[in-house]
Scaffold this motif. Structure first.
Motif, PDB file in Angstrom:
ATOM      1  N   GLU A  23       6.145   2.063  -0.271  1.00 15.41           N
ATOM      2  CA  GLU A  23       4.896   1.625  -0.886  1.00 15.41           C
ATOM      3  C   GLU A  23       5.120   0.781  -2.138  1.00 15.41           C
ATOM      4  OE1 GLU A  23       4.079   5.686  -3.525  1.00 15.41           O
ATOM      5  OE2 GLU A  23       2.798   5.199  -1.801  1.00 15.41           O
ATOM      6  N   ARG A  24       6.301   0.872  -2.731  1.00 18.35           N
ATOM      7  CA  ARG A  24       6.599   0.081  -3.924  1.00 18.35           C
ATOM      8  C   ARG A  24       7.060  -1.338  -3.568  1.00 18.35           C
ATOM      9  NH1 ARG A  24      10.978   4.265  -5.976  1.00 18.35           N
ATOM     10  NH2 ARG A  24      11.282   4.200  -3.684  1.00 18.35           N
TER      11      ARG A  24
ATOM     12  N   LYS B   1       6.890  -3.070   0.260  1.00 16.81           N
ATOM     13  CA  LYS B   1       5.977  -3.631   1.270  1.00 16.81           C
ATOM     14  C   LYS B   1       6.082  -5.139   1.444  1.00 16.81           C
ATOM     15  CE  LYS B   1       2.470   0.003   1.103  1.00 16.81           C
ATOM     16  NZ  LYS B   1       1.038   0.334   0.890  1.00 16.81           N
TER      17      LYS B   1
END
Length: 391
Positions: free
Chosen positions: A63-64, A66
């Motif tokens: 998620e950091r 992507k």
């Protein structure tokens, strides 16, 4: 030398792309496998030569990240590389190990993806394959700031430990004062490609003529087997018009008069001296090299056995080492003669010392800022008398 060429991160992928372009433009056949790896989708899209099916985007499930990069955070770069190692291993299954002599892993050391991820992948390649893994690391310029130096100093240690030898290129030594940032990087990538392409072409059997002074992949491997850090010298000279007209004829090489042969010998010997005495890919004290290798490339009519031997003796004197190999790379259609000299396992590299000093200063600043940050924040958001309560 036949290689599997891997570009890691933004800078590493661009350099690998330029090396691949140089091979095709000069009729060399070096890379039996090529791949670009990055955590930023937009950077992969900028590559011109490496096919899209050989471009791998890592960190997509984090998620950091992507697909937007790791934000110059090498620890995050290393983390997402470890997480996606299975995907990278599947890609490496396509490497024709029967047809390569080594892996060449290219990365910029001042960013996040390449500086953090390349040493991780180098370790894994060494576990999977018997072929040596050579690194090509690009050092950031001082203008890129303390963070880039901090990243590079840490990555350098890991990259040296993870590879059989690390070839260094220092942006500071090559950046022109008049260059724009983009033009400067493009020019430096071309400089790297010419040096690496000329070095690795020695001994390759392709459409070129058979070398008179035979050199093969084992000579390159022997030179780089020292481990540590290496730097590369390079110089070239254009051919005279009369030489261009007689390209492909071996009469001059076999001797058309003592005077002419002496001139050719001086030219070759002088070209090697010019290479070593001009800019190395990373400035270093020549006498600190453990082993060296000389490759002369160009039309065979411009070669001289005497000149090559004279150059080899001179490099022996400069390095105080008898571990100097020399050979040639005939290119009948070339319009210049070039000399590349590898200085392997140099131990006196002032740029690395400076980089470490910058990194230590940057680390101290980071610690100082962290220690006072919370107090500064509290002082900013609280009133002096403490009369206001948060909601």
């Amino acid at each position: 030398m036949k290689i599997a060429l891997i570009g890691f991160g933004n800078a590493g992928s661009k350099v690998a792309d330029e090396i691949f372009r140089y091979e095709q433009e000069t009729g060399r056949s070096l890379s039996r496998y090529v791949v670009a790896i990055n955590s930023a989708r937009s950077d992969l899209a900028k590559l011109d030569e490496i096919p899209t099916d050989k471009q791998i985007l890592i960190g997509q499930t984090d998620e950091r990240v992507k697909g937007h990069g790791v934000g110059s955070d090498p620890e995050l770069g290393a983390e997402v590389t470890r997480r996606d190692l299975q995907e990278l291993e599947r890609a490496l299954d396509g490497v024709p190990v029967y047809d390569i002599d080594a892996f060449l892993l290219v990365a910029g050391l001042g960013g996040g993806t390449g500086s953090g991820g390349a040493p991780v992948l180098a370790d894994r390649i060494s576990e999977m394959f018997d072929e040596p893994v050579y690194g090509l690391g690009v050092l950031p310029s001082k203008d890129e700031g303390g963070r880039a130096s901090f990243n590079a100093a840490r990555s350098l240690q890991s990259f040296v430990d993870a590879t059989n030898n690390l070839l260094l290129f220092d942006n500071d030594a090559w950046r022109g004062h008049q260059d724009t940032v983009e033009a400067g990087y493009e020019r430096m990538n071309k400089e790297i490609a010419a040096r690496i392409g000329t070095l690795l072409a020695a001994g390759n059997i392709d459409e070129s003529e058979v070398s008179e002074n035979v050199m093969d992949a084992s000579d390159v491997r022997r030179t780089l087997d020292t481990g540590g850090i290496s730097t590369v010298a390079y110089a070239e000279t254009d051919l005279e018009s009369e030489t261009r007209q007689s390209q492909g004829l071996l009469g001059r090489f076999r001797g058309n008069g003592t005077g002419q042969e002496t001139d050719t010998a001086k030219k070759i010997s002088g070209l090697v001296r010019q290479a070593v005495q001009s800019r190395l890919t990373c400035p270093a004290t020549v006498s600190s090299a453990e082993r060296s290798l000389i490759v002369i490339s160009g039309p065979p009519g411009e070669f001289s056995r005497k000149g090559l031997e004279s150059a080899r003796r001179w490099v022996e004197q400069q390095t105080a080492s008898i571990e100097v190999l020399a050979g040639d790379d005939p290119r009948a259609s070339a319009n210049h003669v070039s000399a590349v000299v590898v200085l392997s396992n140099v131990t006196d590299v002032s740029r690395v010392d400076q980089l470490q000093e910058q990194a230590v200063d940057a680390a101290d600043n980071i610690e100082d800022q962290a220690s006072t940050r919370e107090e500064d924040i509290e002082r900013l958001i609280r009133d002096d008398e403490g009369r206001l309560d948060p909601l």
